[in-house]
Write a protein that holds these residues in place. Structure first.
Motif, PDB file in Angstrom:
ATOM      1  N   SER A 141      38.778  37.004  41.138  1.00  0.00           N
ATOM      2  CA  SER A 141      38.981  35.600  40.761  1.00  0.00           C
ATOM      3  C   SER A 141      38.781  34.680  41.956  1.00  0.00           C
ATOM      4  O   SER A 141      38.194  33.593  41.841  1.00  0.00           O
TER       5      SER A 141
ATOM      6  N   SER B  97      41.729  42.232  40.164  1.00  0.00           N
ATOM      7  CA  SER B  97      41.404  40.992  39.472  1.00  0.00           C
ATOM      8  C   SER B  97      41.644  39.757  40.333  1.00  0.00           C
ATOM      9  O   SER B  97      40.817  38.833  40.325  1.00  0.00           O
TER      10      SER B  97
ATOM     11  N   ILE C  18      34.042  35.728  36.875  1.00  0.00           N
ATOM     12  CA  ILE C  18      35.122  35.318  35.967  1.00  0.00           C
ATOM     13  C   ILE C  18      35.281  36.325  34.834  1.00  0.00           C
ATOM     14  O   ILE C  18      36.400  36.734  34.490  1.00  0.00           O
TER      15      ILE C  18
ATOM     16  N   HIS D 298      41.963  42.632  34.644  1.00  0.00           N
ATOM     17  CA  HIS D 298      43.276  42.216  35.123  1.00  0.00           C
ATOM     18  C   HIS D 298      44.433  43.023  34.545  1.00  0.00           C
ATOM     19  O   HIS D 298      45.558  42.919  35.031  1.00  0.00           O
TER      20      HIS D 298
ATOM     21  N   ALA E  69      36.802  39.591  36.224  1.00  0.00           N
ATOM     22  CA  ALA E  69      38.232  39.476  36.506  1.00  0.00           C
ATOM     23  C   ALA E  69      39.046  39.562  35.222  1.00  0.00           C
ATOM     24  O   ALA E  69      40.105  40.213  35.176  1.00  0.00           O
TER      25      ALA E  69
END
Length: 225
Positions: free
Chosen positions: A65, A61, A83, A90, A86
């Motif tokens: 990002s 992630s 975005i 995450h 990610a």
């Protein structure tokens, strides 16, 4: 959409397919995967695999990002996709941690672990590439990484269960990624076929896919080193 971008997209699909075929051939020679296929894999092998994967997955992630932050407004769609991706990934490393503990591993030892040689190279490359302005080539990385989850992870999980008698809650990470990564690869295919990829971008995507395929296999070859 121009004729050049249509041609680039069509050719890109074939070029990535060739990269994937070479990747599959290399994976078949990875010792732990060969033992898995032969039914000779052990529970220690499985723990080692989870241990090593976790150290690299933690970085997933963050580098996505970073890539999102590197896209300018002219690449808004790619920035938005990064975005979302990610955010979706995450917490993936937590699934590995739960699987690892479920097969008798120590959470403290897992969290204190370090990347192996291949994982160091893979993560280093991903962060370096993500810092480039408009790192479109990372679509090639996603082709390899997400493709692995969509095409191979569930099969590996099932084989580990067959050989070792594992329960679903001990192979959750791999099983989860069959569906999750299938969705991601569908999104990737839509971008590749959108007409937004010109010849220069296609070259970057293929080169990145080649590098990531080699480094991912290296990660699996260099367990614990």
């Amino acid at each position: 959409m121009t004729t050049d971008t249509i041609t680039a997209s069509a050719t890109l699909v074939d070029r990535l397919a060739a990269v994937w075929d070479e990747f599959e051939t290399r994976l078949a020679e990875v010792p732990i995967l060969r033992r898995l296929a032969d039914g000779a894999v052990t529970i220690d092998d499985y723990r080692r695999l989870l241990f090593n994967l976790r150290q690299q997955v933690v970085d997933g992630s963050p580098w996505i990002s970073r890539a999102a932050a590197s896209f300018d407004i002219a690449h808004f769609d790619l920035r938005s996709a990064a975005i979302r991706h990610a955010e979706e990934e995450h917490r993936d490393y937590l699934m590995i941690e739960r699987d690892y503990v479920a097969v008798g591993g120590s959470l403290a030892e897992l969290r204190a672990g370090r990347k192996n040689l291949g994982s160091e190279a893979l993560s280093g490359y991903m962060f370096h590439y993500a810092d480039r302005p408009n790192p479109v080539g990372l679509l090639g990385a996603m082709f390899i990484i997400e493709g692995l989850g969509a095409r191979r992870a569930a099969g590996w999980a099932t084989r580990f269960q067959e050989v070792l008698g594992l329960a679903d809650n001990q192979v959750h990470f791999m099983k989860y990624h069959q569906d999750a990564d299938a969705e991601h690869t569908g999104n990737l295919e839509a971008i590749i076929n959108s007409g937004a990829i010109d010849n220069a971008a296609a070259d970057e995507i293929v080169r990145c896919a080649e590098v990531v395929a080699r480094l991912y296999a290296l990660q699996l070859e260099e367990l614990d080193r």
